[in-house]
Scaffold this active site. Structure first.
Site, PDB file in Angstrom:
ATOM      1  N   CYS A   1      -7.861   0.600  -0.815  1.00 43.12           N
ATOM      2  CA  CYS A   1      -8.543   1.127  -2.505  1.00 43.12           C
ATOM      3  C   CYS A   1      -7.911   0.351  -3.706  1.00 43.12           C
ATOM      4  O   CYS A   1      -8.017  -0.660  -3.384  1.00 43.12           O
ATOM      5  CB  CYS A   1      -8.500   2.505  -2.053  1.00 43.12           C
TER       6      CYS A   1
ATOM      7  N   GLU B   1      -8.461   5.046   6.309  1.00 35.17           N
ATOM      8  CA  GLU B   1      -8.054   6.584   6.999  1.00 35.17           C
ATOM      9  C   GLU B   1      -8.475   8.181   7.016  1.00 35.17           C
ATOM     10  O   GLU B   1      -7.646   9.532   7.972  1.00 35.17           O
ATOM     11  CB  GLU B   1      -5.737   7.166   6.518  1.00 35.17           C
TER      12      GLU B   1
ATOM     13  N   GLN C   1      -7.346  -3.853  -4.282  1.00 42.59           N
ATOM     14  CA  GLN C   1      -7.855  -4.346  -5.326  1.00 42.59           C
ATOM     15  C   GLN C   1      -6.514  -5.096  -6.306  1.00 42.59           C
ATOM     16  O   GLN C   1      -6.902  -6.113  -6.924  1.00 42.59           O
ATOM     17  CB  GLN C   1      -8.497  -3.251  -6.347  1.00 42.59           C
TER      18      GLN C   1
ATOM     19  N   HIS D   1     -11.680   3.344   2.806  1.00 37.41           N
ATOM     20  CA  HIS D   1     -10.790   4.794   3.136  1.00 37.41           C
ATOM     21  C   HIS D   1     -10.304   4.371   5.219  1.00 37.41           C
ATOM     22  O   HIS D   1     -11.376   5.183   5.349  1.00 37.41           O
ATOM     23  CB  HIS D   1     -10.542   5.569   3.118  1.00 37.41           C
TER      24      HIS D   1
END
Length: 389
Positions: free
Chosen positions: A279, A365, A283, A363
């Site tokens: 995430c 997870e 970046q 994500h």
């Protein structure tokens, strides 16, 4: 008894509903209004630090059916500035529930609004892009027109997410260690829902730019002792902890103002230690290697986003939550794109060709969402093991 409430966007779009959270009259909440298409996982969404300074619209119409519990939080508090839903059920039912959604919001002093047309709101956000907005609970001494005008002025005062360094606002103040593994259903009343990793094999240092707890659990479950450090920790301090690998977490806001993190990542890339980012961490890795990032119109927020692994050509259903992206055409020659969104072709994963460093925009997870991309944690652990051997 729920008080009347209004939602007003910066462009003047107005919605009338009822307050289902913090009830004080004249109370308000401002932030960037975004929409999330996940059907479940509202508690995880609310407590995800990536939603700091954002008011979350949930597009699924019935929110709150399963209540809330003590185990599904992704942090120690609610970070979303507010919540917008269509319908709040009168009853909640789940064997793990300890509270209703409304009581949970009230307990945490979070302003929320229900009974509005979330389809209309979502269409506006898709057409105009994410906007600043204000949820406001009018008082009896002001007219509705006055309340709307006040709420619009408050919304306009928020400005844009561009240029906001929010990682510094949500990060931990001191480093700490994490040993808790993933959730499982206890086999008896005395059992614990989370495994503790007592004999770790690897030491991973995780930058906390707004880290979700399930990320830490996924690493712990794979044999890691995790040291979580504040966002502004220097590369020298990281290396002094002698990590086997370095993790760059998710987080809120614009990555470009996080110059302290970008500089540290650049220095850490010279050490040849495995680096994995998610995430905001994805970046920041891109910025550290010389790429550029840009704000998206309305971002990706949901648990059903198709992404293609360009190496295997497999299509993965992923959980997404971001409002900025890496500009593919700014990537240097030593960086390849590994994953791509099938919604808009945006960059979803990158990898350096000359060292062990890679990242993913979504994500893996989950929490909420599918775990189709959980194999990236295994890829990171395999790299750590190979480097350590």
């Amino acid at each position: 008894m729920f008080n009347p409430a209004i939602l007003v966007l910066a462009d003047g779009s107005t919605f009338y509903g009822k307050s289902i959270g913090y009830q004080a009259v004249s109370a308000y909440s401002i932030g960037e209004v975004v929409f999330n298409t996940a059907m479940t996982g509202y508690q995880e969404i609310l407590t995800d630090p990536s939603y700091a300074k954002q008011i979350v619209t949930l597009t699924y119409p019935h929110i709150g059916n399963t209540g809330t519990n003590d185990e599904d939080n992704e942090s120690n508090q609610i970070y979303a500035s507010g919540l917008i839903i269509r319908d709040l059920p009168l009853l909640h039912s789940n064997f793990r529930a300890t509270s209703s959604l409304s009581d949970y919001l009230i307990q945490h002093n979070i302003i929320a609004i229900a009974d509005i047309d979330t389809r209309r709101l979502t269409r506006i956000l898709r057409e105009t892009g994410s906007q600043a907005g204000c949820i406001y609970i009018p008082n009896e001494n002001e007219s509705l027109a006055q309340a709307v005008e006040k709420a619009q002025d408050l919304a306009k005062s928020f400005g844009s997410m561009a240029g906001k360094d929010l990682a510094k606002e949500v990060t931990c103040q001191h480093r700490y260690e994490w040993q808790e593994g993933i959730w499982h259903l206890p086999t008896n009343n005395a059992g614990k829902p989370f495994n503790l990793q007592t004999t770790p094999t690897f030491h991973v240092v995780a930058y906390d730019f707004g880290i979700k707890q399930n990320i830490l659990r996924m690493l712990a479950e794979r044999g890691c002792k995790i040291t979580v450090v504040p966002a502004q920790t220097s590369a020298e301090d990281i290396l002094a902890l002698n990590p086997d690998g370095i993790f760059l977490s998710n987080g809120p806001g614009d990555p470009e103002p996080c110059t302290y993190a970008i500089q540290s990542i650049r220095q850490l890339l010279n050490t040849q230690k495995p680096i994995f980012g998610i995430c905001l961490g994805h970046q920041l890795l891109g910025l550290a290697v010389g790429a550029k990032t840009r704000k998206m119109a309305f971002g990706h927020h949901g648990a059903n986003h198709p992404v293609q692994d360009l190496k295997t050509e497999h299509v993965l259903i992923t959980s997404q939550n971001h409002g900025f992206e890496i500009d593919e055409y700014s990537l240097p020659e030593n960086v390849i794109v590994t994953h791509r969104s099938l919604f808009d072709n945006s960059v979803q994963g990158i990898e350096l060709t000359n060292q062990v460093a890679f990242s993913f925009q979504g994500h893996p997870e989950a929490n909420p969402g599918p775990q189709d991309v959980a194999y990236l944690f295994d890829k990171f652990i395999n790299a750590v093991q190979a480097t350590k051997a």
